[in-house]
Design a protein around this motif. Structure first.
Motif, PDB file in Angstrom:
ATOM      1  N   ASP A 107      -8.056   3.509  -8.692  1.00 48.11           N
ATOM      2  CA  ASP A 107      -8.174   5.027  -7.117  1.00 48.11           C
ATOM      3  C   ASP A 107      -8.469   3.795  -6.007  1.00 48.11           C
ATOM      4  N   ARG A 137      -8.097   5.124  -2.729  1.00 42.58           N
ATOM      5  CA  ARG A 137      -8.218   6.289  -2.289  1.00 42.58           C
ATOM      6  C   ARG A 137      -9.916   6.016  -1.627  1.00 42.58           C
ATOM      7  N   ALA A 185     -13.004  10.275  -0.844  1.00 39.83           N
ATOM      8  CA  ALA A 185     -11.969  10.941  -1.213  1.00 39.83           C
ATOM      9  C   ALA A 185     -12.040  11.273  -3.015  1.00 39.83           C
ATOM     10  N   TYR A 186     -12.366   9.691  -3.620  1.00 44.53           N
ATOM     11  CA  TYR A 186     -12.864   9.929  -4.889  1.00 44.53           C
ATOM     12  C   TYR A 186     -13.926  10.596  -5.555  1.00 44.53           C
ATOM     13  N   HIS A 225     -11.530  12.715  -9.313  1.00 45.94           N
ATOM     14  CA  HIS A 225     -10.279  12.003  -9.143  1.00 45.94           C
ATOM     15  C   HIS A 225      -9.832  12.188 -10.906  1.00 45.94           C
ATOM     16  N   ASP A 260      -3.424   7.853  -0.923  1.00 50.34           N
ATOM     17  CA  ASP A 260      -2.831   7.802  -0.503  1.00 50.34           C
ATOM     18  C   ASP A 260      -1.407   7.870  -0.179  1.00 50.34           C
ATOM     19  N   GLU A 261      -1.661   6.667   0.907  1.00 43.12           N
ATOM     20  CA  GLU A 261      -0.715   6.279   1.477  1.00 43.12           C
ATOM     21  C   GLU A 261       0.213   4.440   0.642  1.00 43.12           C
ATOM     22  N   GLY A 284       1.229  10.327  -6.130  1.00 41.71           N
ATOM     23  CA  GLY A 284       0.358  10.371  -5.653  1.00 41.71           C
ATOM     24  C   GLY A 284      -0.882  11.307  -6.375  1.00 41.71           C
ATOM     25  N   MET A 285      -2.126  11.535  -5.921  1.00 42.34           N
ATOM     26  CA  MET A 285      -3.277  12.312  -6.224  1.00 42.34           C
ATOM     27  C   MET A 285      -2.354  13.912  -5.750  1.00 42.34           C
ATOM     28  N   ALA A 286      -1.217  14.062  -5.071  1.00 38.26           N
ATOM     29  CA  ALA A 286      -0.775  15.333  -4.881  1.00 38.26           C
ATOM     30  C   ALA A 286       0.565  15.438  -5.720  1.00 38.26           C
TER      31      ALA A 286
END
Length: 524
Positions: A390, A392, A396-397, A401, A429-430, A451-453
């Motif tokens: 990860d 990110r 955020a993690y 996660h 994220d990017e 990604g996470m989304a």
């Protein structure tokens, strides 16, 4: 072959009047703990993504540095910049260790030149201020009063003084007469700390507003430290149609007072073709206005933030900055401050309606990576077939996660995976950040598609680990800056002490680079 510069040579370059890009290529938390005064943060994890925007002219004299330890982050960054086409890149020999060994100072925090300038403004102009206790008493007494928060909408949403209305500093001159139509009502400008409170209040004073104008001493932090309650989730802001040009003449006079040049589109077009100087075309209007249409080749630099956090938009010391708006009010006011900061700032005649069109900057294309869907990844993780990393932000993690994912960041990615034999999958994220980070690995990894989304959309579970990664590993996060907003009064006190303690740390050359008038208080 890597070129190196010594600390004394770099110090002379920073004050010789020629353009220079000084880039701290460590991660954000490391940068914020101790860095050179004029450094622009350009962490290795974002280098290819942000370098073309921050340093648009590839022939500019560029120096990168790290802490001087064995990881070689600066050398790796220099090699990557050279691969992108930058032709005059050197590394500060010995990094920050060598800088201090040579007798030069390192600074904590972020946005140093702007923060320091705010403290100088208060001293030079004698900006009137009001304490949290005085403001609370006025509000309790029901006295006529308007409190304007000079931060962007996103920061206002985090916390605000009760009764305040969001009007970012770059918008004040354009909107103040719509928000405070009379000439008697007292106006209080606040931010989270000090800089934007001072700058916003002094902006209105410099424009000649007859109203009593005050900076809220220490902003929302001062309010909180005085044991008053802050509001959260606030949405009160200036209206979309609240701008007017009532202060256009005052803005023009202010620009003239500080010798802000007016330049036409032909001049800017010629500057864009000048291979010896860097050019930044800056749209200082709101995000909504910029999204609705801007000049080709312009970057969005909201006026208040350009004054507050210029190193997030401009990475070349001594570059030409050309500001524009659609009203003839905002750009001159912002430029008047940038000139006092020591920038070569001009205003584009006719602004949005000038007809200027610059060629957009070409962005380097990251290497393509194979992608894997969320459900397939979940199955392969269950079977132990892949290693998931990860990339990110560390916070955020911590918040959530994929179970079994390892947190890492580009400078440490190869080290963290040196013993890994399974195929690697990255989450970011990017996507571009993961694609560029993949260059650190001997074999191309895969990328989680969407990604996470996408993982969340598939209804797959997440795991929170509030203490992992450990604080020492979170090199992308500056705790003392952020903790002050999370109910940590000691962090708030430390931050305010840091702000008020900046001026004594400057040397004579750093202080003389600012161009505040010696008799500012007499003209205020």
């Amino acid at each position: 072959m890597t070129e190196y510069v010594t600390a004394p040579l770099l110090k002379s370059w920073l004050h010789d009047g020629r353009e220079i890009a000084l880039l701290d290529v460590r991660e954000h938390g490391q940068y914020g703990e101790a860095h050179l005064f004029y450094a622009t943060p350009l962490p290795l994890s974002r280098l290819e993504v942000d370098a073309p925007r921050l340093v648009p002219r590839q022939g500019v004299r560029t120096v990168v540095y790290d802490s001087g330890e064995a990881e070689g982050v600066a050398e790796r960054a220099a090699a990557r910049l050279a691969a992108l086409g930058y032709s005059q890149v050197a590394v500060l020999d010995g990094g920050t260790r060598a800088w201090t060994a040579a007798g030069y100072r390192l600074f904590a925090g972020v946005n140093l030149p702007s923060k320091t300038f705010g403290e100088l403004v208060e001293h030079a102009y004698g900006t009137p201020r009001i304490t949290a206790q005085q403001l609370a008493a006025m509000q309790a007494a029901g006295e006529p009063l308007v409190v304007l928060d000079g931060r962007p909408v996103s920061e206002f949403h985090k916390m605000n003084i009760p009764g305040a209305l969001c009007c970012p500093n770059g918008e004040l001159a354009y909107r103040i007469r719509s928000l405070v139509p009379d000439a008697q009502t007292p106006i209080v400008i606040n931010c989270a700390g000090r800089t934007r409170s001072i700058m916003g209040a002094q902006t209105l004073i410099n424009l000649g507003l007859p109203n009593p104008v005050f900076a809220l001493e220490n902003g929302t932090q001062g309010w909180y430290l005085a044991d008053y309650t802050l509001e959260h989730g606030g949405a009160r802001r200036y209206g979309a149609d609240s701008g007017d040009t009532a202060l256009r003449a005052a803005a023009r006079q202010l620009a003239e007072r500080f010798e802000v040049p007016q330049v036409d589109a032909a001049t800017v077009q010629a500057w864009a073709a000048d291979g010896e100087r860097s050019l930044f075309l800056c749209d200082v209007r709101t995000p909504e206005e910029f999204a609705a249409g801007s000049l080709p080749g312009a970057q969005h630099t909201p006026g208040g933030q350009l004054m507050q956090a210029g190193d997030q938009y401009v990475g070349v010391r001594g570059a030409r900055l050309v500001l524009f708006d659609s009203d003839g009010v905002r750009a001159p006011v912002v430029a008047s401050w940038l000139r006092q900061m020591g920038h070569d700032a001009s205003v584009l005649q006719h602004g949005l309606h000038s007809g200027l069109a610059l060629a957009p900057r070409a962005a380097p294309q990251p290497p393509a990576l194979p992608e894997i869907g969320a459900r397939e990844l979940a199955q392969r993780l269950e079977q132990g077939e892949v290693a998931l990393v990860d990339l990110r932000p560390s916070m955020a993690y911590r918040a959530g996660h994929v179970r079994g994912a390892q947190w890492s960041i580009r400078p440490h990615l190869a080290r963290d995976l040196r013993a890994e034999t399974r195929p690697v999958v990255l989450i970011a994220d990017e996507p571009a950040l993961a694609q560029w980070a993949a260059l650190e690995l001997p074999r191309p990894p895969a990328l989680l598609q969407g990604g996470m989304a996408a993982w969340k959309q598939a209804g797959l579970p997440l795991q929170a680990t509030p203490d992992q990664p450990m604080d020492a590993q979170c090199i992308d996060y500056l705790f003392f800056v952020h903790d002050r907003h999370d109910g940590n009064k000691e962090a708030a006190r430390q931050y305010l002490a840091w702000e008020t303690g900046l001026l004594p740390q400057l040397d004579a050359l750093e202080r003389s680079a600012f161009k505040l008038p010696q008799t500012a208080a007499e003209h205020a």
